[in-house]
Scaffold this active site. Structure first.
Site, PDB file in Angstrom:
ATOM      1  N   TYR A   1      -1.307  -3.745  14.292  1.00 60.04           N
ATOM      2  CA  TYR A   1      -2.125  -2.964  13.361  1.00 60.04           C
ATOM      3  C   TYR A   1      -3.153  -2.125  14.113  1.00 60.04           C
ATOM      4  O   TYR A   1      -3.945  -2.638  14.903  1.00 60.04           O
ATOM      5  CB  TYR A   1      -2.840  -3.916  12.402  1.00 60.04           C
TER       6      TYR A   1
ATOM      7  N   ASP B   1      -2.740  -2.989   3.156  1.00 55.55           N
ATOM      8  CA  ASP B   1      -3.119  -3.099   4.566  1.00 55.55           C
ATOM      9  C   ASP B   1      -4.251  -4.106   4.732  1.00 55.55           C
ATOM     10  O   ASP B   1      -5.190  -4.154   3.925  1.00 55.55           O
ATOM     11  CB  ASP B   1      -3.557  -1.743   5.109  1.00 55.55           C
TER      12      ASP B   1
ATOM     13  N   GLU C   1       0.811  -1.215   0.000  1.00 56.97           N
ATOM     14  CA  GLU C   1       0.000   0.000   0.000  1.00 56.97           C
ATOM     15  C   GLU C   1       0.846   1.267   0.000  1.00 56.97           C
ATOM     16  O   GLU C   1       0.395   2.307  -0.460  1.00 56.97           O
ATOM     17  CB  GLU C   1      -0.935  -0.009   1.223  1.00 56.97           C
TER      18      GLU C   1
END
Length: 749
Positions: A322, A107, A9
């Site tokens: 995350y 992601d 990403e």
């Protein structure tokens, strides 16, 4: 054997991925390549949904007759020239004959899935795809993820939910914005921006502002007395507040004075004394929303600022997992990692004692930590199981890291135990109540050393609660050492902060504080953890909301939009919450995407019809600001300013332009400037050259040429110096009265 193409990403993530792949990578323009792999990247969204005129040139003009616009199939376009360059690199890589397979390494979430899907579709690619799914950016986690790549088909439903969310936002936002703007363009300066998520969020803020403006303060009186037992050790003083039944407030000063006169210098008795033990559980692990809320409460961080820090801690420093997660639990397969992570963070002295407790437990308390059913895309935010170099963290990053680490350790500690004491002291027939609270066992609170865990501020009625009390006994006689009354006034509801607004968005506008109940309502919140910060900033960018310290203040424009929409379903947090719940069901395979999109199209059509009928003949009355200080004519509001001239009467030319340093001045500010020459309080919402907001007082000043100009009243704001609070005040522009806006830099020159 052909090569494998990996699409990340961001460039930084792409570079990190190469460290876990075999071979040496050569650097090229927009990609890295080894003997077996090619790694390239998007830069966020390279591709977006096309504007209406890409479907038909007639949509370049905004006409009610052309609405609603609902494309049968959505078109994708490259965002801009910068995106076009990298998109051409990815397209070229996807079409290489020596590339046999593609790995989606964007992601691991709904938005990452959409970025890859749109990029892949726009490139016209057909090659087989597998998914790299990461919750941590450590080398170990990346290698493990590459060794267990998952088929793209597993994420088909996630992609459907992502496409549905984006297309629904396009359909509702595009049609509602065009319909409202067409009907209100004469009333508002510029477009009226409406949206599936932003409008109900604005409604929450606007309705609170309406409550505040409608609030009428009322005076009341309280009576407090200081008591001391007659016998025993001296120094055992405590404070009590008069209560009539359950009510401490008195309606008149005469009532309060009569009680003071009656008990002053007198004696009484402790007629009631109750002690209870209360246990307080450790809070759940953080998801993104709870992290943003607490960082706002403790440090004043905006939601966007907290997310940026958490993202850096995940991507760059690799010390947190995350962050864009909605889960506050861990999966059962992570039980074995808990003690190693605690041991690792315990190498830093500030966490050593709490970490030692966790690693020393024979059996970990997992009831509030492990829950496979409540972990979907990602688990709660916790420290990673790798080396943590804290000396490289910025101040923001260090604070967010500290919050997550202490919360992770605290959740394995026992309850905190408090002893609550409630007593009543009776003097004549008057009853005074006292509450006290003592921490008996620190439990999980010991992880924090009580830092940053101050109790919520008591209300005026209960400001004597939680005092530390001396040893007292029921039946003891006491003397009144001091007694006094104080006048208070009722306070309006508080404006929303980032913290309280995020909480309201999470529960679709309902006031819910309990952790477990909030968990049950998550699927029906407004927006997602990943998008809520952007929604708040969007409302600020379009001029609907301004920041005033930690408060979010609805502007006149924002209030006007919600007032005109009245109770339209687009303003309903519960409706939007229901849509978010349906998107979650699509993600879980419990609802068809086609049904949801059909309902969205129907809603958009009904919204266009309603707005057309409701707003067709509406004209917002322009404010009359009173007489012009120059010529005496009435000053009237128009789209761009407040002036004494109009079509029929040119007046003297006096005008205050609405636009100043990125802010639209409200009529109330202009009225104060005209009548008093300056604002008594600082006005919020100005933007400095760096883009940061600031507040400053304003003054109406006359130039040597006789023209009038609105200037910043404080020298630091006029000169671009640094204010006492350390905000960035340097104004982007200065609005003049009777002239055009000029830059602060040229003013200083």
């Amino acid at each position: 054997m052909g090569k494998i193409l990996v699409i990340a990403e961001k460039p930084s993530v792409g570079r990190d991925l190469t460290k876990a792949l075999p071979g040496a990578f050569a650097k090229h323009e927009g990609y890295l390549e080894s003997d077996s792999h090619v790694v390239t990247w998007a830069v966020g969204h390279l591709v977006q949904l096309a504007e209406p005129d890409e479907y038909d040139a007639k949509y370049k003009k905004w006409r009610m007759a052309d609405l609603p616009i609902v494309p049968p199939k959505f078109k994708l376009v490259v965002r801009d020239e910068r995106s076009r360059k990298q998109m051409s690199v990815i397209t070229r890589m996807l079409k290489r004959d020596d590339v046999d397979e593609v790995i989606n390494a964007c992601d691991a979430g709904r938005e990452g899935e959409l970025i890859f899907a749109w990029t892949f579709e726009k490139a016209g690619a057909k090659k087989p795809v597998r998914r790299l799914w990461l919750s941590s950016m450590t080398s170990k986690a990346i290698k493990e993820a590459f060794s267990s790549l998952r088929p793209a088909s597993e994420f088909e439903l996630l992609e459907q939910a992502a496409r549905s969310r984006s297309e629904a936002d396009w359909i509702v936002g595009m049609n509602a914005t065009r319909a409202a703007t067409i009907r209100l363009r004469s009333s508002f300066d510029g477009a009226v921006s409406l949206g599936r998520v932003q409008t109900p969020t604005l409604a929450i803020i606007a309705r609170r502002e309406e409550e505040i403006r409608a609030f009428v303060p009322e005076p009341y009186w309280l009576v407090d007395a200081t008591f001391e037992p007659v016998s025993g050790d001296s120094g055992r003083r405590y404070v009590g507040r008069f209560h009539a039944g359950a009510h401490p407030r008195l309606k008149t000063a005469e009532e309060a004075s009569a009680i003071v006169a009656a008990v002053e210098g007198g004696s009484g008795e402790i007629t009631k004394l109750e002690k209870t033990t209360r246990r307080e559980k450790a809070p759940l692990l953080y998801d993104l929303t709870s992290l943003q809320r607490e960082a706002n409460t403790r440090f004043g961080f905006s939601a966007r600022r907290t997310l940026a820090a958490a993202q850096r801690l995940y991507e760059e420093h690799k010390v947190l997992t995350y962050p864009r997660t909605s889960s506050r639990f861990l999966p059962s397969d992570m039980i074995g990692e808990i003690k190693p992570i605690a041991s690792l963070v315990g190498t830093h002295k500030e966490y050593a004692r709490a970490a030692a407790y966790v690693t020393g437990l024979d059996v970990l308390p997992l009831g509030r930590v492990i829950n496979d059913a409540k972990v979907t895309d990602h688990h709660a935010i916790i420290p990673t199981n790798s080396e943590h170099k804290l000396d490289k963290l910025s101040d923001d990053d260090r604070r967010v890291y500290d919050m997550v680490t202490r919360r992770f350790l605290a959740v394995f500690h026992p309850d905190a135990v408090f002893e609550n004491t409630r007593l009543e002291t009776t003097v004549l027939e008057y009853v005074f109540r006292t509450s006290g609270r003592v921490l008996m066992e620190a439990g999980w609170r010991g992880v924090y050393d009580e830092a940053g865990l101050d109790e919520a501020k008591a209300s005026d009625d209960d400001e004597n609660d939680n005092q530390t009390l001396p040893k007292l006994e029921k039946g003891e006689n006491v003397s009144v050492r001091e007694v006094a009354s104080q006048e208070k006034v009722t306070q309006p509801p508080r404006r929303y902060s980032d913290a309280s607004l995020l909480g309201a968005m999470e529960t679709a506008g309902k006031l819910v504080d309990d952790d477990e109940l909030r968990e049950a309502m998550k699927d029906s919140g407004i927006g997602t953890p990943a998008t809520r910060a952007a929604i708040i900033e969007r409302l600020i960018d379009v001029g609907y909301v301004e920041r005033d310290g930690r408060s979010l203040v609805c502007t006149e424009k924002g209030l006007g939009v919600i007032s005109l929409l009245d109770d339209h379903a687009l303003t309903s947090p519960s409706l939007t919450g229901d849509w978010e719940h349906r998107l979650s069901r699509i993600e879980q395979g419990e609802e068809a995407r086609q049904r949801f999109m059909a309902d969205i199209a129907e809603f958009a059509g009904a919204t266009v019809t309603t707005l057309d009928e409701k707003l067709k003949d509406i004209r917002i009355p322009r404010a009359n600001m009173g007489p012009c200080p120059v010529c005496g004519h009435d000053i009237v509001e128009n789209r761009k300013g407040f002036s004494c001239w109009g079509r029929e009467d040119p007046g003297c030319g006096f005008v205050i332009w609405k636009s100043k340093a990125g802010k639209t001045l409200a009529p109330a500010v202009a009225r104060e400037l005209i009548s008093k020459g300056r604002t008594e309080k600082a006005v919020t919402g100005f933007k400095g050259r760096s883009g940061r907001s600031f507040r400053a007082k304003l003054a109406l000043m006359q130039t040597e040429e006789g023209r009038w100009r609105v200037e910043f009243d404080e020298p630091w704001a006029r000169e671009g110096a640094k204010p006492p609070e350390g905000e960035d005040p340097a104004p982007a522009a200065t609005a003049e009265a009777g002239g055009s806006a000029v830059s602060a830099q040229s003013e200083a020159a």
